[in-house]
Design a protein around this motif. Structure first.
Motif, short mmCIF file in Angstrom:
data_model
loop_
_atom_site.label_atom_id
_atom_site.label_comp_id
_atom_site.label_asym_id
_atom_site.label_seq_id
_atom_site.Cartn_x
_atom_site.Cartn_y
_atom_site.Cartn_z
N LEU A 12 0.83 -1.21 0.00
CA LEU A 12 0.00 0.00 0.00
C LEU A 12 0.86 1.26 0.00
O LEU A 12 0.56 2.23 -0.69
N TYR A 21 -1.88 1.85 10.01
CA TYR A 21 -2.78 0.82 10.53
C TYR A 21 -3.80 1.50 11.44
O TYR A 21 -3.43 2.23 12.36
N ILE A 33 -4.53 6.47 3.23
CA ILE A 33 -5.06 5.11 3.36
C ILE A 33 -4.86 4.62 4.79
O ILE A 33 -3.79 4.81 5.38
N CYS A 34 -5.90 4.01 5.34
CA CYS A 34 -5.80 3.28 6.60
C CYS A 34 -6.25 1.85 6.32
O CYS A 34 -7.10 1.62 5.46
N TYR A 35 -5.68 0.90 7.04
CA TYR A 35 -6.12 -0.48 6.91
C TYR A 35 -6.22 -1.07 8.30
O TYR A 35 -5.56 -0.62 9.24
N ARG A 36 -7.09 -2.06 8.47
CA ARG A 36 -7.24 -2.68 9.78
C ARG A 36 -7.89 -4.05 9.66
O ARG A 36 -8.64 -4.31 8.72
N VAL A 56 -9.58 -8.00 6.19
CA VAL A 56 -8.99 -6.68 6.34
C VAL A 56 -9.77 -5.65 5.51
O VAL A 56 -10.16 -5.94 4.38
N ASP A 57 -9.99 -4.50 6.09
CA ASP A 57 -10.55 -3.36 5.34
C ASP A 57 -9.43 -2.39 5.02
O ASP A 57 -8.65 -2.01 5.90
N ILE A 58 -9.36 -2.00 3.76
CA ILE A 58 -8.46 -0.95 3.29
C ILE A 58 -9.33 0.26 3.03
O ILE A 58 -10.23 0.21 2.19
N GLU A 59 -9.08 1.35 3.75
CA GLU A 59 -9.93 2.54 3.66
C GLU A 59 -9.15 3.67 2.97
O GLU A 59 -8.11 4.09 3.46
N TRP A 84 -11.74 -8.42 -3.81
CA TRP A 84 -12.23 -7.40 -2.89
C TRP A 84 -13.71 -7.16 -3.08
O TRP A 84 -14.28 -7.42 -4.14
N SER A 102 -12.70 -4.37 1.02
CA SER A 102 -12.63 -5.47 1.98
C SER A 102 -11.96 -6.66 1.30
O SER A 102 -12.42 -7.10 0.24
#
Length: 106
Positions: A12, A21, A33-36, A56-59, A84, A102
């Motif tokens: 990413l 994160y 971008i945030c992911y969690r 995992v969600d990549i926002e 995704w 997602s």
């Protein structure tokens, strides 16, 4: 192919946007971008965990609809053979679009 959160984070970051994160410790200017990890599922056999799948969600956060940034993420996911699901909302209180990809890491 990507199998870990560390590999996902590295990939990413290669897209050229700030990445964190869960959240950043200071305010960021979009796009970023945030992911969690949302949850995980285990594959078991003979009373032991054989494998784990991490959801995992990549926002992606943007001020306007940003097809260039979205397409960079989609291409990254395609290149790494990650399937995704996609969801988008406008967060009025923040004035940003949140595009969520997602995925599942196995």
């Amino acid at each position: 192919m990507i199998h870990s959160l560390a590999e996902l984070a590295q990939g990413l970051k290669s897209l050229g946007y700030p990445v964190a994160y869960s959240h950043f410790s200071s305010a960021q200017t979009p796009p970023f971008i945030c992911y969690r990890v949302i949850d995980s599922e285990t594959l078991t056999g003979d009373n032991t965990v054989v494998d784990e799948a991490i959801n995992v969600d990549i926002e992606l956060y943007t001020e306007t609809k940003n097809l260039t940034a979205e397409n960079k993420i989609k291409q990254f996911l395609k290149d790494n053979e990650l399937i995704w699901d996609y969801n988008e909302i406008f967060i009025e209180s923040e004035g940003v679009f949140q595009c969520v990809f997602s995925i599942q890491l196995i």
